[in-house]
Enzyme design. Structure first.
Site, PDB file in Angstrom:
ATOM      1  N   ASP A 186      11.405 -33.842  37.487  1.00 33.59           N
ATOM      2  CA  ASP A 186      10.015 -33.422  37.282  1.00 33.59           C
ATOM      3  C   ASP A 186       9.219 -34.631  36.823  1.00 33.59           C
ATOM      4  OD1 ASP A 186      10.777 -30.910  37.924  1.00 33.59           O
ATOM      5  OD2 ASP A 186      10.385 -30.015  35.966  1.00 33.59           O
ATOM      6  N   ASP A 188       6.995 -34.710  34.601  1.00 35.71           N
ATOM      7  CA  ASP A 188       6.579 -34.649  33.193  1.00 35.71           C
ATOM      8  C   ASP A 188       7.733 -34.810  32.212  1.00 35.71           C
ATOM      9  OD1 ASP A 188       7.817 -32.203  33.534  1.00 35.71           O
ATOM     10  OD2 ASP A 188       5.954 -31.055  33.571  1.00 35.71           O
ATOM     11  N   TRP A 248       6.054 -20.875  41.256  1.00 35.24           N
ATOM     12  CA  TRP A 248       6.836 -21.329  40.115  1.00 35.24           C
ATOM     13  C   TRP A 248       8.104 -20.491  39.909  1.00 35.24           C
ATOM     14  CZ3 TRP A 248       8.742 -19.308  35.672  1.00 35.24           C
ATOM     15  CH2 TRP A 248       9.186 -20.223  34.704  1.00 35.24           C
ATOM     16  N   GLU A 251      13.839 -21.605  41.947  1.00 36.78           N
ATOM     17  CA  GLU A 251      14.481 -22.566  42.862  1.00 36.78           C
ATOM     18  C   GLU A 251      15.604 -23.341  42.175  1.00 36.78           C
ATOM     19  OE1 GLU A 251      11.860 -23.289  41.088  1.00 36.78           O
ATOM     20  OE2 GLU A 251      12.419 -25.267  40.358  1.00 36.78           O
ATOM     21  N   ASP A 252      15.451 -23.579  40.879  1.00 36.45           N
ATOM     22  CA  ASP A 252      16.480 -24.318  40.138  1.00 36.45           C
ATOM     23  C   ASP A 252      17.735 -23.455  39.941  1.00 36.45           C
ATOM     24  OD1 ASP A 252      14.905 -22.654  38.573  1.00 36.45           O
ATOM     25  OD2 ASP A 252      14.977 -23.938  36.804  1.00 36.45           O
ATOM     26  N   MET A 278       8.778 -33.531  27.130  1.00 35.87           N
ATOM     27  CA  MET A 278       7.983 -33.061  28.279  1.00 35.87           C
ATOM     28  C   MET A 278       6.504 -33.194  27.947  1.00 35.87           C
ATOM     29  SD  MET A 278       7.557 -29.376  30.085  1.00 35.87           S
ATOM     30  CE  MET A 278       8.906 -29.035  31.135  1.00 35.87           C
ATOM     31  N   HIS A 281       1.542 -29.332  29.206  1.00 34.63           N
ATOM     32  CA  HIS A 281       0.646 -28.968  30.311  1.00 34.63           C
ATOM     33  C   HIS A 281       0.549 -27.460  30.409  1.00 34.63           C
ATOM     34  CE1 HIS A 281       3.929 -27.595  32.932  1.00 34.63           C
ATOM     35  NE2 HIS A 281       4.628 -28.626  32.477  1.00 34.63           N
ATOM     36  N   ARG A 283      -0.249 -24.106  33.192  1.00 36.91           N
ATOM     37  CA  ARG A 283       0.213 -23.776  34.541  1.00 36.91           C
ATOM     38  C   ARG A 283      -0.784 -24.325  35.559  1.00 36.91           C
ATOM     39  NH1 ARG A 283       3.577 -19.742  35.290  1.00 36.91           N
ATOM     40  NH2 ARG A 283       4.781 -20.903  33.789  1.00 36.91           N
TER      41      ARG A 283
HETATM   42  C1  UD2 Z   1      10.521 -25.668  34.658  1.00 35.44           C
HETATM   43  C2  UD2 Z   1      11.712 -26.556  35.013  1.00 35.44           C
HETATM   44  C3  UD2 Z   1      11.420 -27.196  36.365  1.00 35.44           C
HETATM   45  C4  UD2 Z   1      11.224 -26.163  37.450  1.00 35.44           C
HETATM   46  C5  UD2 Z   1      10.134 -25.192  37.020  1.00 35.44           C
HETATM   47  C6  UD2 Z   1      10.036 -23.988  37.918  1.00 35.44           C
HETATM   48  C7  UD2 Z   1      12.922 -27.563  33.129  1.00 35.44           C
HETATM   49  C8  UD2 Z   1      12.904 -28.560  32.042  1.00 35.44           C
HETATM   50  N1  UD2 Z   1      11.873 -27.537  33.967  1.00 35.44           N
HETATM   51  O1  UD2 Z   1       9.432 -26.542  34.448  1.00 35.44           O
HETATM   52  O2  UD2 Z   1      12.451 -28.080  36.737  1.00 35.44           O
HETATM   53  O3  UD2 Z   1      12.434 -25.511  37.724  1.00 35.44           O
HETATM   54  O4  UD2 Z   1      10.334 -24.694  35.695  1.00 35.44           O
HETATM   55  O5  UD2 Z   1       9.588 -24.305  39.190  1.00 35.44           O
HETATM   56  O6  UD2 Z   1      13.856 -26.825  33.279  1.00 35.44           O
HETATM   57  N2  UD2 Z   1       4.390 -30.028  40.006  1.00 35.44           N
HETATM   58  C9  UD2 Z   1       3.285 -30.806  40.352  1.00 35.44           C
HETATM   59  N3  UD2 Z   1       2.088 -30.223  40.576  1.00 35.44           N
HETATM   60  C10 UD2 Z   1       1.905 -28.888  40.467  1.00 35.44           C
HETATM   61  C11 UD2 Z   1       3.010 -28.097  40.112  1.00 35.44           C
HETATM   62  C12 UD2 Z   1       4.238 -28.686  39.860  1.00 35.44           C
HETATM   63  O7  UD2 Z   1       3.393 -32.039  40.445  1.00 35.44           O
HETATM   64  O8  UD2 Z   1       0.773 -28.418  40.687  1.00 35.44           O
HETATM   65  C13 UD2 Z   1       5.728 -30.657  39.878  1.00 35.44           C
HETATM   66  C14 UD2 Z   1       5.825 -31.606  38.694  1.00 35.44           C
HETATM   67  O9  UD2 Z   1       6.768 -32.598  38.968  1.00 35.44           O
HETATM   68  C15 UD2 Z   1       6.324 -30.659  37.622  1.00 35.44           C
HETATM   69  C16 UD2 Z   1       7.338 -29.832  38.411  1.00 35.44           C
HETATM   70  O10 UD2 Z   1       6.728 -29.654  39.688  1.00 35.44           O
HETATM   71  O11 UD2 Z   1       6.886 -31.332  36.531  1.00 35.44           O
HETATM   72  C17 UD2 Z   1       7.711 -28.479  37.784  1.00 35.44           C
HETATM   73  O12 UD2 Z   1       6.539 -27.709  37.518  1.00 35.44           O
HETATM   74  P1  UD2 Z   1       6.093 -27.339  36.026  1.00 35.44           P
HETATM   75  O13 UD2 Z   1       6.093 -28.575  35.208  1.00 35.44           O
HETATM   76  O14 UD2 Z   1       4.833 -26.573  36.078  1.00 35.44           O
HETATM   77  O15 UD2 Z   1       7.248 -26.353  35.564  1.00 35.44           O
HETATM   78  P2  UD2 Z   1       7.905 -26.158  34.089  1.00 35.44           P
HETATM   79  O16 UD2 Z   1       7.418 -27.146  33.122  1.00 35.44           O
HETATM   80  O17 UD2 Z   1       7.804 -24.735  33.715  1.00 35.44           O
HETATM   81 MN    MN Z   2       6.727 -29.109  33.271  1.00 32.50          MN
END
Ligand code: UD2
Ligand code: MN
Length: 337
Positions: A186, A188, A248, A251-252, A278, A281, A283
């Site tokens: 990711d 972030d 969102w 997939e993981d 992290m 941020h 959504r």
């Molecule tokens: C969690 C998971 C992540 C992923 C996600 C569900 C951990 C630490 N993180 O992160 O791996 O499984 O849930 O999909 O377990 N991104 C963009 N632009 C966007 C949206 C997403 O660049 O508009 C990319 C970016 O690299 C981001 C990643 O996708 O870090 C995951 O998205 P998130 O940060 O919104 O998801 P998060 O923090 O809930």
């Molecule tokens: Mn994130």
């Protein structure tokens, strides 16, 4: 007469010596100037040191000894903060001239153990990317990896598909170089300890085990999101990620189930080495929670042989080489999101 001739000779000698000194002075001066200019300005094209830089597209020098198992210059715990505003140019200056265009690097003193493609799924997170590049490049260099950074940018504003972007990163990076290990990260997530090596091991590896957002604990045993490392073989054994998780989440866990169905385990660093920060941020738009993910996770076993790397379909819109990364903009054929 002889005396006059002798004086003339001395004058000539003094004159040539003087001239030589002047030439030397200017040469040194210009050289100094050249180096200081390099240090101040590291525009992608100017920062090249053509005589000493390795060309990462050539195969690594056979004559070099393999790099040691434990890289010698690691620092351990790192100080990481995201308050500073960092422009891309700041990061180029900070990271220095050792990177090769496209975010490529390999050690010059030894032969890296693995060729690692670092894949970052991306859309509209430039400030996060700057922080990520600022911290990750120095870490990856200290880890003595032969690596390249691929930012896979989803074009348009359809539903986001993190997993498909990962598959595309795998595919596109392999067109450039014979990578044998793939780190999916990711944008972030920044490691808080550089002993957490961005390499592959005998089993697929989950690197982000202790994230500050989750109070530095592993939320559940099978989690495989955040930052992961899979060898080419491991990735192909599970047919990569699913391409069909839009929005969102899920997939993981789908990838985690694929690994388990193919008899693989998740390997992890300990919870001290595996600490991460992290970037805070909200959504993003067009990345709402996927309403189908729970149902889809019951179908992983049925779908994994037909939904993955072998069914991947997309169009590359642009490939742009920055000094710090290769930026691949792709149309992933997204539904409205
Ligand atoms: C969690 C998971 C992540 C992923 C996600 C569900 C951990 C630490 N993180 O992160 O791996 O499984 O849930 O999909 O377990 N991104 C963009 N632009 C966007 C949206 C997403 O660049 O508009 C990319 C970016 O690299 C981001 C990643 O996708 O870090 C995951 O998205 P998130 O940060 O919104 O998801 P998060 O923090 O809930
Ligand atoms: Mn994130």
């Amino acid at each position: 007469m002889l005396k006059k001739f002798f004086i003339l000779l001395v004058c000539l000698a003094a004159f040539s010596l003087g001239g030589f000194c002047v030439i030397l002075f200017f040469t040194e001066d210009r050289k100094l100037f050249f180096f200081s200019a390099l240090n101040r300005e590291t525009k992608p094209e100017e920062s090249a040191e053509p005589t000493v830089r390795p060309n990462p597209t050539e195969s690594p020098g056979r004559s070099l000894d393999p790099c040691p198992d434990v890289p010698p210059n690691l620092r351990g715990v790192l100080h990481v903060e995201f308050r500073t505003n960092r422009t891309l140019q700041d990061v180029r200056n900070h990271v220095g001239p050792l990177i090769q265009q496209g975010g490529r690097y390999r050690p010059t003193s030894c032969r890296a153990k693995q060729k690692v493609a670092v894949i970052v799924p991306f859309r509209n997170r430039s400030q996060h990317l700057n922080h990520w590049l600022y911290y990750l490049h120095p870490v990856l260099m200290r880890q003595q990896l032969d690596y390249g950074v691929y930012v896979i940018n989803q074009d348009g504003d359809g539903a986001f598909n993190r997993a498909k972007l990962m598959n595309i990163g795998f595919n596109e990076s392999l067109k450039e170089y014979d990578y044998d290990c793939f780190v999916f990260s990711d944008v972030d997530l920044v490691p808080l300890d550089d002993r957490n090596l961005y390499r592959c091991s005998d089993h697929p590896r989950h690197l982000s085990v202790a994230v500050d957002k989750f109070n530095f604990i592993l939320p559940y045993a099978t989690i495989f999101g955040g930052v992961t490392a899979l060898s080419k073989q491991q990735f192909l054994k599970v047919n990569g990620f699913s391409n069909t998780f839009w929005g969102w989440g899920g997939e993981d866990d789908d990838l985690s189930q694929r690994l388990s169905y193919r008899g693989m385990f998740i390997s992890r660093p300990d919870s001290v080495t595996g600490r991460y920060k992290m970037i805070k941020h909200g959504r993003d738009s067009h990345n709402d929670p996927n309403p189908n993910s729970v149902q889809k996770l019951t179908e992983t076993y049925l779908n994994m042989d037909t939904d993955g790397i072998n069914s991947l379909s997309y169009t590359v819109r642009e490939i742009r080489k920055d000094l710090l990364y290769t930026f691949v903009t792709v149309d992933v054929q997204a539904p409205a999101g």
